[in-house]
Design an enzyme around this catalytic site. Structure first.
Site, PDB file in Angstrom:
ATOM      1  N   LYS A  32      30.231 -70.065   4.203  1.00 13.31           N
ATOM      2  CA  LYS A  32      31.118 -68.899   4.354  1.00 13.31           C
ATOM      3  C   LYS A  32      31.497 -68.404   2.970  1.00 13.31           C
ATOM      4  CE  LYS A  32      35.711 -69.062   5.560  1.00 13.31           C
ATOM      5  NZ  LYS A  32      36.524 -68.162   4.748  1.00 13.31           N
ATOM      6  N   ASP A  59      32.923 -63.373   5.180  1.00 13.25           N
ATOM      7  CA  ASP A  59      34.260 -63.302   5.777  1.00 13.25           C
ATOM      8  C   ASP A  59      35.116 -62.284   5.019  1.00 13.25           C
ATOM      9  OD1 ASP A  59      36.653 -63.945   7.052  1.00 13.25           O
ATOM     10  OD2 ASP A  59      36.940 -65.812   5.922  1.00 13.25           O
ATOM     11  N   LYS A  61      36.702 -59.567   6.696  1.00 13.61           N
ATOM     12  CA  LYS A  61      37.768 -59.103   7.599  1.00 13.61           C
ATOM     13  C   LYS A  61      38.062 -57.615   7.462  1.00 13.61           C
ATOM     14  CE  LYS A  61      40.215 -63.566   7.711  1.00 13.61           C
ATOM     15  NZ  LYS A  61      39.583 -64.312   6.611  1.00 13.61           N
ATOM     16  N   ASP A  64      39.803 -50.667   8.931  1.00 13.03           N
ATOM     17  CA  ASP A  64      39.997 -49.318   8.386  1.00 13.03           C
ATOM     18  C   ASP A  64      39.666 -48.334   9.494  1.00 13.03           C
ATOM     19  OD1 ASP A  64      40.151 -47.075   6.572  1.00 13.03           O
ATOM     20  OD2 ASP A  64      39.632 -48.438   4.939  1.00 13.03           O
ATOM     21  N   THR A 119      46.027 -67.112  11.847  1.00 16.38           N
ATOM     22  CA  THR A 119      46.833 -68.293  12.172  1.00 16.38           C
ATOM     23  C   THR A 119      48.089 -68.375  11.296  1.00 16.38           C
ATOM     24  OG1 THR A 119      45.276 -69.541  10.839  1.00 16.38           O
ATOM     25  CG2 THR A 119      45.053 -69.736  13.216  1.00 16.38           C
ATOM     26  N   ARG A 211      38.096 -77.518   2.358  1.00 21.30           N
ATOM     27  CA  ARG A 211      38.464 -78.615   1.463  1.00 21.30           C
ATOM     28  C   ARG A 211      38.048 -80.024   1.879  1.00 21.30           C
ATOM     29  NH1 ARG A 211      44.235 -76.013   1.182  1.00 21.30           N
ATOM     30  NH2 ARG A 211      43.401 -75.399   3.208  1.00 21.30           N
TER      31      ARG A 211
HETATM   32  O1  C5P Z   1      39.921 -75.701   3.193  1.00 25.88           O
HETATM   33  P1  C5P Z   1      40.036 -75.360   4.648  1.00 25.88           P
HETATM   34  O2  C5P Z   1      39.175 -76.239   5.548  1.00 25.88           O
HETATM   35  O3  C5P Z   1      41.455 -75.255   5.141  1.00 25.88           O
HETATM   36  O4  C5P Z   1      39.374 -73.903   4.725  1.00 25.88           O
HETATM   37  C1  C5P Z   1      39.357 -73.153   5.903  1.00 25.88           C
HETATM   38  C2  C5P Z   1      38.747 -71.810   5.642  1.00 25.88           C
HETATM   39  O5  C5P Z   1      38.901 -71.018   6.813  1.00 25.88           O
HETATM   40  C3  C5P Z   1      39.382 -71.023   4.505  1.00 25.88           C
HETATM   41  O6  C5P Z   1      38.348 -70.239   3.889  1.00 25.88           O
HETATM   42  C4  C5P Z   1      40.395 -70.142   5.191  1.00 25.88           C
HETATM   43  O7  C5P Z   1      40.638 -68.947   4.511  1.00 25.88           O
HETATM   44  C5  C5P Z   1      39.670 -69.859   6.512  1.00 25.88           C
HETATM   45  N1  C5P Z   1      40.537 -69.489   7.622  1.00 25.88           N
HETATM   46  C6  C5P Z   1      41.575 -70.279   8.098  1.00 25.88           C
HETATM   47  N2  C5P Z   1      42.339 -69.863   9.148  1.00 25.88           N
HETATM   48  C7  C5P Z   1      42.110 -68.699   9.732  1.00 25.88           C
HETATM   49  C8  C5P Z   1      41.068 -67.887   9.287  1.00 25.88           C
HETATM   50  C9  C5P Z   1      40.305 -68.324   8.205  1.00 25.88           C
HETATM   51  O8  C5P Z   1      41.781 -71.357   7.585  1.00 25.88           O
HETATM   52  N3  C5P Z   1      42.835 -68.327  10.758  1.00 25.88           N
END
Ligand code: C5P
Length: 232
Positions: A32, A59, A61, A64, A119, A211
């Protein structure tokens, strides 16, 4: 496309991203690319990662007026990405226009999925800031249904919502779910999390994992662990 693990490459530069991706010598993971990396490096980062053999969820998003989204989606479609996204709150019309823009002359196109409610938005901020008084769960399902009505392929949602989205929009409607953590791992700033195995059980089609893989001392093993729990 079947179930897969998508690695969130939340890096600040191309250099750091390549250094990370170079570790994966066997299988090329689905990645992603988010706003940070895209705005830092521009569309070339997408071309380069594609050239390396990865599938890409871009990603960005989009949100517009329909005409602007349509034209922008046509540009993203030319980049040959596998999944794009937009905000369902842009309305059914905007989502339909996006699909038109995304569809190439030969009829092929990347998958298009919608963000329902981020979220990071909770009931209180939705009511206070957006003046939406319905229950947040109902809003998420309503947006998912709108996305389906517009012809989209699925939604980004919390793994906790994936089952309900499938109940309302069908099992073929994709659920792409971030907020995944290992049972023995740090949850960091994610509040509502699930393990890859739980996400599989509840019916997520793709998990987005950042992460737990990117910050691991052994990213390849962490990725393989996700695949073992979620896909195999
Ligand atoms: O590091 P981590 O596993 O938390 O990363 C989750 C990824 O998913 C990040 O790129 C974050 O921006 C994305 N994301 C999220 N929650 C959402 C939409 C996207 O954590 N509702």
């Amino acid at each position: 496309m079947g179930k897969d693990v998508i690695i969130a490459c939340d890096f600040e530069s191309a250099e750091k991203t390549y250094e990370f991706l170079d570790k994966f010598t066997d299988k090329k993971p689905f990645v992603k690319i988010g706003m940070e990396l895209f705005y830092a490096e521009g569309p070339e980062i997408v071309r380069q990662i594609k050239k390396r053999g990865h599938k890409i969820f871009l990603d960005l998003k989009l949100h517009d007026i329909p005409n602007t989204v349509k034209k922008s989606m046509a540009v993203l479609s030319n980049l040959d990405v596998d999944i794009c996204n937009l905000h369902a709150s842009g309305t059914v019309n905007m989502m339909k226009s996006a699909l038109e823009g995304l569809t190439r002359k030969d009829g092929s196109r990347p998958l298009l999925i919608a963000v329902t409610q981020l979220t990071s938005t909770d009931q209180e901020s939705m009511e206070k800031d957006l003046l939406i008084k319905e229950k947040i769960e109902d809003v998420v399902i309503h947006y998912a249904k709108n996305a389906k009505l517009a012809g989209l392929d699925g939604v980004v949602c919390s793994p906790l919502e994936a089952g309900k989205v499938h109940e309302n929009c069908g099992n073929d409607f994709l659920t792409v779910t971030p907020g995944v953590r290992f049972a023995d791992g740090d949850i960091g700033d994610q509040k509502r999390v699930m393990t890859p195995a739980e996400a599989k059980k509840i019916g997520s089609d793709y998990i987005v994992v950042g992460r737990p893989i990117t910050a691991s001392s052994d990213p390849v093993s962490a990725y393989n662990r996700c695949v073992n729990e979620f896909v195999d």
